[in-house]
Design a protein around this motif. Structure first.
Motif, PDB file in Angstrom:
ATOM      1  N   GLU A  24     -32.611  91.256  90.077  1.00 54.64           N
ATOM      2  CA  GLU A  24     -31.468  92.216  89.656  1.00 54.64           C
ATOM      3  C   GLU A  24     -31.653  92.654  88.215  1.00 54.64           C
ATOM      4  OE1 GLU A  24     -27.797  89.999  89.357  1.00 54.64           O
ATOM      5  OE2 GLU A  24     -27.491  89.862  91.436  1.00 54.64           O
ATOM      6  N   ARG A  25     -32.806  92.062  87.487  1.00 55.52           N
ATOM      7  CA  ARG A  25     -33.241  92.502  86.122  1.00 55.52           C
ATOM      8  C   ARG A  25     -34.473  93.263  86.430  1.00 55.52           C
ATOM      9  NH1 ARG A  25     -29.411  89.148  86.420  1.00 55.52           N
ATOM     10  NH2 ARG A  25     -27.916  88.779  84.820  1.00 55.52           N
ATOM     11  N   GLY A  26     -35.045  93.108  87.622  1.00 57.51           N
ATOM     12  CA  GLY A  26     -36.427  93.723  87.828  1.00 57.51           C
ATOM     13  C   GLY A  26     -37.619  92.978  87.259  1.00 57.51           C
ATOM     14  N   VAL A  27     -37.381  91.686  87.292  1.00 56.71           N
ATOM     15  CA  VAL A  27     -38.149  90.584  87.079  1.00 56.71           C
ATOM     16  C   VAL A  27     -39.101  89.901  88.293  1.00 56.71           C
ATOM     17  CG1 VAL A  27     -39.018  88.651  85.716  1.00 56.71           C
ATOM     18  CG2 VAL A  27     -37.025  90.314  84.778  1.00 56.71           C
ATOM     19  N   ALA A  28     -40.273  90.331  88.411  1.00 56.90           N
ATOM     20  CA  ALA A  28     -41.067  89.716  89.781  1.00 56.90           C
ATOM     21  C   ALA A  28     -41.364  88.322  89.374  1.00 56.90           C
ATOM     22  CB  ALA A  28     -42.065  90.575  90.079  1.00 56.90           C
ATOM     23  N   LEU A  29     -41.530  87.389  90.397  1.00 56.85           N
ATOM     24  CA  LEU A  29     -42.225  86.084  90.211  1.00 56.85           C
ATOM     25  C   LEU A  29     -43.430  86.207  90.160  1.00 56.85           C
ATOM     26  CD1 LEU A  29     -39.204  85.431  91.220  1.00 56.85           C
ATOM     27  CD2 LEU A  29     -40.504  83.690  92.657  1.00 56.85           C
ATOM     28  N   THR A  30     -44.107  85.267  89.513  1.00 54.95           N
ATOM     29  CA  THR A  30     -45.753  85.629  89.339  1.00 54.95           C
ATOM     30  C   THR A  30     -46.479  84.333  90.410  1.00 54.95           C
ATOM     31  OG1 THR A  30     -45.406  84.239  87.303  1.00 54.95           O
ATOM     32  CG2 THR A  30     -45.506  86.501  87.051  1.00 54.95           C
ATOM     33  N   GLY A  31     -45.501  83.659  90.976  1.00 45.81           N
ATOM     34  CA  GLY A  31     -46.149  82.282  91.685  1.00 45.81           C
ATOM     35  C   GLY A  31     -44.998  81.764  92.373  1.00 45.81           C
ATOM     36  N   ALA A  32     -45.241  80.893  92.762  1.00 47.46           N
ATOM     37  CA  ALA A  32     -44.371  80.058  94.128  1.00 47.46           C
ATOM     38  C   ALA A  32     -43.163  79.543  93.250  1.00 47.46           C
ATOM     39  CB  ALA A  32     -45.018  79.208  94.959  1.00 47.46           C
ATOM     40  N   PRO A  33     -42.104  79.181  93.760  1.00 50.03           N
ATOM     41  CA  PRO A  33     -40.877  78.522  93.155  1.00 50.03           C
ATOM     42  C   PRO A  33     -41.376  77.120  93.449  1.00 50.03           C
ATOM     43  CG  PRO A  33     -40.016  79.971  95.074  1.00 50.03           C
ATOM     44  CD  PRO A  33     -41.570  79.858  94.852  1.00 50.03           C
ATOM     45  N   PHE A  34     -40.754  76.168  92.437  1.00 51.35           N
ATOM     46  CA  PHE A  34     -41.273  74.722  92.457  1.00 51.35           C
ATOM     47  C   PHE A  34     -40.237  73.786  91.773  1.00 51.35           C
ATOM     48  CE2 PHE A  34     -42.298  76.762  88.199  1.00 51.35           C
ATOM     49  CZ  PHE A  34     -41.583  75.948  87.275  1.00 51.35           C
TER      50      PHE A  34
END
Length: 161
Positions: free
Chosen positions: A40-50
């Motif tokens: 919603e804030r336009g922030v992409a993940l840079t890796g896998a959730p952990f």
């Protein structure tokens, strides 16, 4: 086969909870909401959730666990979310393909491998509780793409002293 990998600091958005082995959903069920909040804030993940294990007391069935999603840009957290950084350092890593229920055996094999190599963990013990500097389970498989947990890849990364 486990290997040693050097990682830089990695910023993330997280939530921390004290749980038991049967209440893992208290943290695990928050991943999708955190990813949606970032989207919603336009922030992409840079890796896998952990999952990051801060402390483990198996005898008392008490764990302090974080769920985190790696991010590349700063965000102002909301509610019980916070931002932090996974520490840089040398990590023993291994990948498991299969159901998360099989992880205890994979972890045991990794711990024995490290012991045979003479490696020391970034971990202290006090009153039967393990306090970890950085012990991670990463989930690179998107459950929407692979709904059967038997088809998941899970990366383990445990920081060395």
């Amino acid at each position: 086969m486990p290997q040693i990998v050097e990682f830089p600091e990695r910023p993330y958005l997280g939530i921390r909870k004290t749980i038991t082995m049967t209440t893992f959903g208290v943290v695990g069920d928050r991943i999708a909401g955190m990813i949606g909040w970032l989207a919603e804030r336009g922030v992409a993940l840079t890796g896998a959730p952990f999952f990051r294990y801060d402390s483990i007391d198996m005898a008392a069935d008490r764990l302090v666990v974080q769920v985190g999603v790696p991010i590349g840009v700063p965000v102002e957290p909301d509610g019980d979310m916070f931002t932090d950084v996974l520490p840089a350092g040398r990590f023993v890593t291994t990948t498991h393909h299969g159901h998360p229920d099989q992880l205890p055996g994979v972890i045991d094999t990794m711990l024995k491998w490290a012991e045979a190599q003479g490696l020391e963990w970034d971990m202290t013990r006090k009153d039967g509780t393990e306090h970890w500097g950085c012990r991670l389970e990463l989930y690179p498989t998107n459950p929407l793409d692979a709904p059967d947990p038997n088809d998941w890849d899970i990366d383990l990364q445990f920081r060395l002293a």
